[in-house]
Design a protein around this motif. Sequence first.
Motif: not given
Length: 169
Positions: A4-6, A32-39
């Motif tokens: 879902r994040g992707m 990456l930010k919107t998808a919720g990536a840790k880094k």
Amino acid sequence: ISRRGMERGWKAAWPGLSIGSVTEDEFWALFLKTAGAKKIDVRKAKELWRKYQMPLENMLKLVSALRKRYRTAALANSGREWMDFKIRKFKLNSYFEIIINSGHAGMAKPDSRIYDLIAQRLSVDPGECLFIDDQKKNLPPARKLGMKTILFKGQKELEIKLREMGIDF
């Protein structure tokens, strides 16, 4: 990153990349930010994306065979840097007379203007064109201009449809 994040990241970042209003670096940062990536590692995302790019089945071999008898053109929805990478990696200029990419053109399929643009660049009437795409939503605008269309579902099926249309390769 969750699925879902992707999907969220893609939905937020793809529109800008697809018409060239953001760079690949900006795309990856937003994705990456919107998808919720840790880094947020843009360099690594770019590296991974490039690593996994492959041509569909044996399509380049088929296009090469078609080009011996017909004019060939590519109409792609892709970011500028992504398309430039694919053109270099797969030597796409040796398969297609003309390549129009949404990221360079500033418009994307299914915007009818991009279909007009490819016919203009080929200097042909749209009725002389066969448009093949793997997205059903991209076919109606091409048909409306008079292009023949095929929904791509796989190379074997495409070859059958081409032969049914009397297109030899």
